[in-house]
Motif scaffolding. Structure first.
Motif, PDB file in Angstrom:
ATOM      1  N   TRP A 349      -8.186 -71.147 -19.106  1.00 41.70           N
ATOM      2  CA  TRP A 349      -8.363 -70.510 -20.411  1.00 41.70           C
ATOM      3  C   TRP A 349      -8.220 -68.937 -20.476  1.00 41.70           C
ATOM      4  CZ3 TRP A 349      -7.844 -74.568 -22.826  1.00 41.70           C
ATOM      5  CH2 TRP A 349      -8.132 -75.836 -22.573  1.00 41.70           C
ATOM      6  N   THR A 350      -8.290 -68.470 -19.120  1.00 43.33           N
ATOM      7  CA  THR A 350      -8.226 -66.864 -18.880  1.00 43.33           C
ATOM      8  C   THR A 350      -6.822 -66.391 -18.837  1.00 43.33           C
ATOM      9  OG1 THR A 350      -9.249 -67.100 -16.778  1.00 43.33           O
ATOM     10  CG2 THR A 350     -10.876 -66.665 -18.488  1.00 43.33           C
ATOM     11  N   LYS A 351      -5.959 -67.367 -18.005  1.00 46.13           N
ATOM     12  CA  LYS A 351      -4.730 -66.864 -17.700  1.00 46.13           C
ATOM     13  C   LYS A 351      -3.927 -66.867 -18.756  1.00 46.13           C
ATOM     14  CE  LYS A 351      -5.419 -65.862 -13.154  1.00 46.13           C
ATOM     15  NZ  LYS A 351      -5.446 -64.574 -12.686  1.00 46.13           N
ATOM     16  N   LYS A 352      -3.020 -66.057 -18.807  1.00 45.38           N
ATOM     17  CA  LYS A 352      -1.956 -65.944 -19.928  1.00 45.38           C
ATOM     18  C   LYS A 352      -0.351 -65.924 -19.375  1.00 45.38           C
ATOM     19  CE  LYS A 352      -4.812 -65.178 -23.179  1.00 45.38           C
ATOM     20  NZ  LYS A 352      -5.977 -65.732 -22.515  1.00 45.38           N
ATOM     21  N   GLU A 353       0.688 -66.522 -20.004  1.00 47.57           N
ATOM     22  CA  GLU A 353       1.871 -66.358 -19.591  1.00 47.57           C
ATOM     23  C   GLU A 353       2.461 -65.299 -18.926  1.00 47.57           C
ATOM     24  OE1 GLU A 353       5.675 -69.544 -20.268  1.00 47.57           O
ATOM     25  OE2 GLU A 353       4.564 -68.807 -22.120  1.00 47.57           O
ATOM     26  N   GLU A 354       1.905 -64.125 -19.620  1.00 48.19           N
ATOM     27  CA  GLU A 354       2.488 -62.806 -19.034  1.00 48.19           C
ATOM     28  C   GLU A 354       2.040 -62.362 -17.799  1.00 48.19           C
ATOM     29  OE1 GLU A 354      -0.133 -61.929 -22.712  1.00 48.19           O
ATOM     30  OE2 GLU A 354       1.250 -63.566 -22.349  1.00 48.19           O
ATOM     31  N   ASP A 355       0.950 -63.083 -17.556  1.00 47.82           N
ATOM     32  CA  ASP A 355       0.120 -62.711 -16.219  1.00 47.82           C
ATOM     33  C   ASP A 355       1.014 -63.374 -15.113  1.00 47.82           C
ATOM     34  OD1 ASP A 355      -2.030 -61.884 -17.343  1.00 47.82           O
ATOM     35  OD2 ASP A 355      -3.205 -63.637 -17.211  1.00 47.82           O
ATOM     36  N   ILE A 356       1.652 -64.571 -15.138  1.00 41.63           N
ATOM     37  CA  ILE A 356       2.599 -65.106 -14.610  1.00 41.63           C
ATOM     38  C   ILE A 356       3.953 -63.963 -14.063  1.00 41.63           C
ATOM     39  CG2 ILE A 356       4.271 -66.817 -13.887  1.00 41.63           C
ATOM     40  CD1 ILE A 356       2.237 -68.675 -15.200  1.00 41.63           C
ATOM     41  N   TYR A 357       4.341 -63.688 -15.138  1.00 45.88           N
ATOM     42  CA  TYR A 357       5.391 -62.735 -14.994  1.00 45.88           C
ATOM     43  C   TYR A 357       5.075 -61.279 -14.051  1.00 45.88           C
ATOM     44  CZ  TYR A 357       7.117 -65.703 -18.920  1.00 45.88           C
ATOM     45  OH  TYR A 357       7.452 -66.529 -19.491  1.00 45.88           O
ATOM     46  N   GLN A 358       4.118 -60.877 -14.454  1.00 42.99           N
ATOM     47  CA  GLN A 358       3.515 -59.656 -13.933  1.00 42.99           C
ATOM     48  C   GLN A 358       3.222 -59.897 -12.170  1.00 42.99           C
ATOM     49  OE1 GLN A 358       0.186 -58.431 -16.213  1.00 42.99           O
ATOM     50  NE2 GLN A 358       1.394 -57.828 -17.778  1.00 42.99           N
ATOM     51  N   LEU A 359       2.522 -61.029 -12.066  1.00 47.66           N
ATOM     52  CA  LEU A 359       2.293 -61.278 -10.572  1.00 47.66           C
ATOM     53  C   LEU A 359       3.421 -61.573  -9.831  1.00 47.66           C
ATOM     54  CD1 LEU A 359      -0.786 -63.832 -11.395  1.00 47.66           C
ATOM     55  CD2 LEU A 359      -0.954 -61.632  -9.965  1.00 47.66           C
ATOM     56  N   ALA A 360       4.517 -62.377 -10.393  1.00 48.68           N
ATOM     57  CA  ALA A 360       5.716 -62.663  -9.650  1.00 48.68           C
ATOM     58  C   ALA A 360       6.263 -61.273  -9.111  1.00 48.68           C
ATOM     59  CB  ALA A 360       6.602 -63.160 -10.551  1.00 48.68           C
ATOM     60  N   GLU A 361       6.250 -60.274 -10.161  1.00 46.87           N
ATOM     61  CA  GLU A 361       6.889 -58.845  -9.571  1.00 46.87           C
ATOM     62  C   GLU A 361       6.261 -58.453  -8.492  1.00 46.87           C
ATOM     63  OE1 GLU A 361       9.816 -57.372 -10.501  1.00 46.87           O
ATOM     64  OE2 GLU A 361       9.997 -59.511 -11.679  1.00 46.87           O
ATOM     65  N   ILE A 362       4.781 -58.707  -8.590  1.00 41.05           N
ATOM     66  CA  ILE A 362       3.977 -58.061  -7.159  1.00 41.05           C
ATOM     67  C   ILE A 362       4.253 -58.797  -6.209  1.00 41.05           C
ATOM     68  CG2 ILE A 362       1.632 -57.884  -6.439  1.00 41.05           C
ATOM     69  CD1 ILE A 362       0.716 -57.104  -9.314  1.00 41.05           C
ATOM     70  N   GLN A 363       4.595 -60.045  -6.116  1.00 42.52           N
ATOM     71  CA  GLN A 363       4.847 -60.782  -5.107  1.00 42.52           C
ATOM     72  C   GLN A 363       6.069 -60.610  -4.420  1.00 42.52           C
ATOM     73  OE1 GLN A 363       4.690 -64.501  -7.433  1.00 42.52           O
ATOM     74  NE2 GLN A 363       2.447 -64.727  -7.419  1.00 42.52           N
ATOM     75  N   LYS A 364       6.994 -60.146  -5.338  1.00 42.47           N
ATOM     76  CA  LYS A 364       8.281 -59.759  -4.762  1.00 42.47           C
ATOM     77  C   LYS A 364       8.288 -58.378  -4.024  1.00 42.47           C
ATOM     78  CE  LYS A 364      11.133 -62.158  -8.253  1.00 42.47           C
ATOM     79  NZ  LYS A 364      11.610 -61.997  -9.684  1.00 42.47           N
ATOM     80  N   GLU A 365       7.454 -57.586  -4.704  1.00 44.67           N
ATOM     81  CA  GLU A 365       7.373 -56.384  -4.021  1.00 44.67           C
ATOM     82  C   GLU A 365       6.676 -56.420  -2.567  1.00 44.67           C
ATOM     83  OE1 GLU A 365       5.241 -53.395  -6.424  1.00 44.67           O
ATOM     84  OE2 GLU A 365       6.397 -53.978  -8.219  1.00 44.67           O
ATOM     85  N   ILE A 366       5.705 -57.180  -2.424  1.00 42.10           N
ATOM     86  CA  ILE A 366       4.851 -57.440  -1.139  1.00 42.10           C
ATOM     87  C   ILE A 366       5.779 -57.971  -0.150  1.00 42.10           C
ATOM     88  CG2 ILE A 366       3.104 -58.595  -0.030  1.00 42.10           C
ATOM     89  CD1 ILE A 366       1.589 -58.558  -2.640  1.00 42.10           C
ATOM     90  N   LEU A 367       6.528 -59.132  -0.514  1.00 39.17           N
ATOM     91  CA  LEU A 367       7.656 -59.561   0.415  1.00 39.17           C
ATOM     92  C   LEU A 367       8.560 -58.542   0.882  1.00 39.17           C
ATOM     93  CD1 LEU A 367       8.486 -62.973  -1.177  1.00 39.17           C
ATOM     94  CD2 LEU A 367       7.652 -62.782   0.789  1.00 39.17           C
ATOM     95  N   HIS A 368       9.026 -57.783   0.197  1.00 40.36           N
ATOM     96  CA  HIS A 368      10.083 -56.634   0.551  1.00 40.36           C
ATOM     97  C   HIS A 368       9.579 -55.545   1.148  1.00 40.36           C
ATOM     98  CE1 HIS A 368      14.022 -58.010  -1.568  1.00 40.36           C
ATOM     99  NE2 HIS A 368      13.008 -58.382  -2.479  1.00 40.36           N
TER     100      HIS A 368
END
Length: 451
Positions: A349-368
């Protein structure tokens, strides 16, 4: 005795109200409310059931209530709407509570918190539901909405999962999220045997058995571990088995130098340390200083000596460590958490679809950021506790495409239990565990090797 029952429901109402208003985590707030309310221990299971159940079934409950309320539910005062939900939850999903008792409790609470008109409305709505019966979910024409109502998930989430996995798989996964989670613990086999732990727990009235999935895991059938001698002595760590698989995926060897880039609260860090059998060194990072303290509390309780923890944003790890200085790296990335809805129902109920897009970017930055720190022929494991493909497979494919020396590690399969190997996809170096598959949370695990 009756006053005690009222107290349980009042505490449940107050807890649910705080969760909704403050977007607070249900498990943390519930523990806090149990302590502050000084509730009788016998009433704690009922409180927990009402709070978690009402959150889990929220959309279904609102569907049932809507035809009986003259005003739209979202226009009712928050506490009135929540009171209706938790009361309806009791007489739809809890067989041991008589309908009339639940309704009477609700009316008394409404009188205390509101005025006569509100208590009359609460009474009228609930009596109407009792008299006329529940609306039929199968009458919903939109197939996505029907699954969303039936399994009590937001429409956008069911729609998104349907696009990724198909409607049938989505419905199974969402239905699994409504089940009570399996409770497991990891035995610190570097210090004690599984049999010794089971014997110790049995003496304290805890019912537990060996896991069928992992040799160091036990399944808790009855009782709480947090106050047991086994926990105090550092013999066990409360951890989901999906989470335990991550350390197996890393495949550490003694004396290796390991980076755990997103380590809090330390479950995977300490598991890796136990696998190293007091050799090598693990650098554990977390962006939040208070979470670094949690890691070190775990380390000290388990009497582990080969872990160093520091507060650092994993996206800046390459500024702190030398190139190719780690044999293996774990990126247990910050994610939407959509694989742990069984345990934390408020997430949906608290997560929104836009949260997923933002998190995916952070995840990529960490990997790189951490990839240059991995030695040639070294292994990096990327894991999340979500089932969303954008955070999982798509991230890994994107990373491999952008890094010519990053390759799927097809030997990952060999490091996982036989029962789990059939879940491997065609790339062999990735696995998506879904809620309900093996009694674990939803988990994604992938392994890359630097060549």
């Amino acid at each position: 005795m009756k006053q005690q029952q009222v107290n349980v429901r009042e505490v449940a109402l107050e807890t649910l109200l705080k969760i909704e208003k403050n977007q607070a985590y249900s498990h943390l707030l519930l523990n806090d409310m149990i302590t502050k309310s000084k509730l009788n221990k016998r009433d704690v299971p009922l409180l927990t059931e009402i709070v978690y159940g009402t959150i889990q079934r929220q959309k279904t409950l609102d569907f049932y209530l809507t035809p009986f309320s003259k005003r739209p539910l979202h226009k009712l005062e928050d506490w009135v709407r929540i009171l209706l939900r938790l009361t309806l939850y009791q007489f739809v999903f809890l067989e041991r509570i008589p309908d009339h008792a639940a309704i009477n409790e609700a009316v008394q609470i409404a009188k205390k918190r509101g005025h006569k008109g509100i208590s009359g409305m609460v009474n009228g709505i609930l009596r109407s539901v009792q008299r006329e019966g529940l609306p039929n979910v199968d009458d919903v024409l939109d197939e996505i909405e029907k699954v969303a109502v039936k399994t009590s998930h937001p429409y956008w989430l069911i729609d998104r999962w349907t696009n990724q996995y198909g409607l049938e798989k989505t419905e199974r996964m969402a239905a699994s999220n409504l089940l009570h989670p399996t409770h497991s613990a990891r035995v610190n086999v570097s210090r004690v045997t599984v049999d010794e732990v089971l014997h110790s727990l049995s003496e304290e009235g805890i019912e537990a058995r060996k896991s069928d999935l992992l040799p160091e895991s036990i399944i808790i059938q009855k009782g709480s571990l947090s106050h047991t001698q086994a926990f105090k002595h550092g013999w066990i760590t409360i951890q989901d088995e999906g989470s335990m698989l991550v350390a197996h995926a890393l495949g550490v060897q003694q004396d290796e130098h390991i980076l755990d880039a997103c380590a809090a609260p330390g479950g995977k860090t300490t598991h890796i340390a136990e696998m190293l059998d007091h050799t090598g060194e693990i650098h554990a990072l977390d962006i939040h200083p208070h979470k670094v303290k949690l890691i070190m509390q775990q380390v000290e309780r388990l009497e582990i000596k080969n872990v160093t923890a520091q507060s650092l944003d994993a996206r800046k790890a390459s500024d702190q460590f030398e190139v190719e200085s780690f044999d293996r790296i774990l990126v247990d990335a910050p994610c939407s958490g959509l694989g742990v809805i069984q345990r934390k129902p408020d997430i949906k109920w608290t997560k929104k679809e836009e949260d997923i897009y933002q998190l995916a970017e952070i995840q990529k930055e960490i990997l790189h950021s951490v990839w240059p720190l991995l030695k040639t022929n070294g292994t990096l494991v990327y894991s999340t506790c979500t089932v969303d493909q954008e955070e999982n497979e798509e991230n890994i494919r994107s990373f491999i495409h952008s890094c010519p020396n990053a390759h799927i590690d097809e030997t990952l399969k060999d490091r996982l239990p036989v029962e789990v190997q059939r879940t491997m996809n065609e790339n062999r170096g990735m696995i998506q565990l879904f809620p309900g598959d093996y009694g674990t949370d939803g988990f994604f695990i992938s392994a890359l090797v630097k060549k």
